[in-house]
Design a protein around this motif. Sequence first.
Motif, mmCIF file in Angstrom:
data_model
loop_
_atom_site.group_PDB
_atom_site.id
_atom_site.type_symbol
_atom_site.label_atom_id
_atom_site.label_comp_id
_atom_site.label_asym_id
_atom_site.label_seq_id
_atom_site.Cartn_x
_atom_site.Cartn_y
_atom_site.Cartn_z
ATOM 1 N N ALA A 93 1.948 6.828 -5.401
ATOM 2 C CA ALA A 93 0.903 7.681 -4.848
ATOM 3 C C ALA A 93 0.791 8.976 -5.644
ATOM 4 C CB ALA A 93 1.192 7.984 -3.374
ATOM 5 N N TRP B 189 0.841 -1.181 0.000
ATOM 6 C CA TRP B 189 0.000 0.000 0.000
ATOM 7 C C TRP B 189 0.885 1.243 0.000
ATOM 8 C CZ3 TRP B 189 -3.973 -1.188 4.499
ATOM 9 C CH2 TRP B 189 -4.879 -2.169 4.068
ATOM 10 N N VAL B 190 0.399 2.300 -0.650
ATOM 11 C CA VAL B 190 1.071 3.597 -0.585
ATOM 12 C C VAL B 190 0.044 4.638 -0.158
ATOM 13 C CG1 VAL B 190 2.821 3.043 -2.312
ATOM 14 C CG2 VAL B 190 0.656 4.024 -3.061
ATOM 15 N N THR B 191 0.506 5.686 0.489
ATOM 16 C CA THR B 191 -0.400 6.731 0.945
ATOM 17 C C THR B 191 0.278 8.087 0.859
ATOM 18 O OG1 THR B 191 -1.885 7.412 2.748
ATOM 19 C CG2 THR B 191 0.280 6.549 3.375
ATOM 20 N N ASP B 192 -0.528 9.120 0.713
ATOM 21 C CA ASP B 192 -0.019 10.490 0.632
ATOM 22 C C ASP B 192 -1.204 11.433 0.755
ATOM 23 O OD1 ASP B 192 1.703 12.588 0.408
ATOM 24 O OD2 ASP B 192 2.509 12.044 -1.548
ATOM 25 N N HIS C 199 3.631 2.183 2.586
ATOM 26 C CA HIS C 199 4.718 3.091 2.229
ATOM 27 C C HIS C 199 4.204 4.525 2.176
ATOM 28 C CE1 HIS C 199 8.497 4.401 0.393
ATOM 29 N NE2 HIS C 199 7.743 5.187 -0.358
ATOM 30 N N SER C 200 5.015 5.439 2.679
ATOM 31 C CA SER C 200 4.667 6.861 2.673
ATOM 32 C C SER C 200 5.934 7.688 2.498
ATOM 33 C CB SER C 200 3.975 7.241 3.990
ATOM 34 O OG SER C 200 4.912 7.184 5.071
ATOM 35 N N ASP C 201 5.737 8.978 2.309
ATOM 36 C CA ASP C 201 6.896 9.865 2.360
ATOM 37 C C ASP C 201 7.219 10.145 3.826
ATOM 38 O OD1 ASP C 201 5.052 11.755 3.260
ATOM 39 O OD2 ASP C 201 4.901 12.769 1.325
ATOM 40 N N CYS D 195 -1.055 -1.148 -4.594
ATOM 41 C CA CYS D 195 -0.187 -1.168 -5.774
ATOM 42 C C CYS D 195 -0.456 -2.361 -6.682
ATOM 43 C CB CYS D 195 1.288 -1.161 -5.348
ATOM 44 S SG CYS D 195 1.841 0.438 -4.746
ATOM 45 N N SER E 11 9.963 6.847 2.368
ATOM 46 C CA SER E 11 10.867 7.328 1.335
ATOM 47 C C SER E 11 12.170 7.808 1.951
ATOM 48 C CB SER E 11 10.214 8.484 0.565
ATOM 49 O OG SER E 11 9.017 8.089 -0.040
ATOM 50 N N ASN F 142 7.927 7.700 -3.645
ATOM 51 C CA ASN F 142 6.481 7.551 -3.460
ATOM 52 C C ASN F 142 5.735 7.884 -4.749
ATOM 53 O OD1 ASN F 142 4.434 6.754 -1.699
ATOM 54 N ND2 ASN F 142 3.924 8.850 -1.111
#
Length: 230
Positions: free
Chosen positions: A101, A3-6, A64-66, A25, A90, A98
Amino acid sequence: MLWVTDLTEFSIPAGKAYLSPVIDCYDGMPVAWTIGTSPDSALANGTLADACSTLKDGEKPIIHSDRGCHYRWPEWIRIRKDNNLTRSMSAEGCSPDNAAAEGFFGRPRQEFFHKRSFTGVSMDGFINMLDDYMVRYRDRRIKTESGHGHHGPSTRARSCGMIGGDGINDESNKTSPVPSDRHFLYILVPSIGNRGSSQAPSSSKPVSKLFDAPSTSFPQQKGPVENEIM
């Protein structure tokens, strides 16, 4: 699972709205999202909690995130730990980490936001419109790869009778047509005369077929190209 988020900002005459999604993803679809008027802890924490509520037994995705402060607050970390998510961030000053996202944010901007006037739209009205777009994106939008259409997870489930609702609009079954015919590419070279002659070759002849190519790659020809050396 990854998963990615922002967070991203939408500015309209009535003010600013912030979208906080979690993206899977595997298929690029939003797992969960929150929309608010402030990029605060409630926005990020709510998104993660909603995404975790969709997990099945044994599912432990990487999130995953920044390096934004939203993803270092104690409550966000607690939600992650309580649901056994693996944390990924990141590298410092490396926003491309990232990109998945960031790439997602380009779609609502292009399809929903840009080239559209929101003059006279209230902030509550805009939030509802953006939320409706996200629901359509998740449930009804067709994603394509290499020209072949396929449905998002919810639409596939509806089309198979797994969940209720039609979930498929009139455009959902349209895919790129398969070429109905194929054409051959020929290469013509000079015929070989006397090896010791200094004269130029007087004629050309086609070499045997080298390969076949899709009709979309070469213009239609009734026969070999005449008098052309490649």
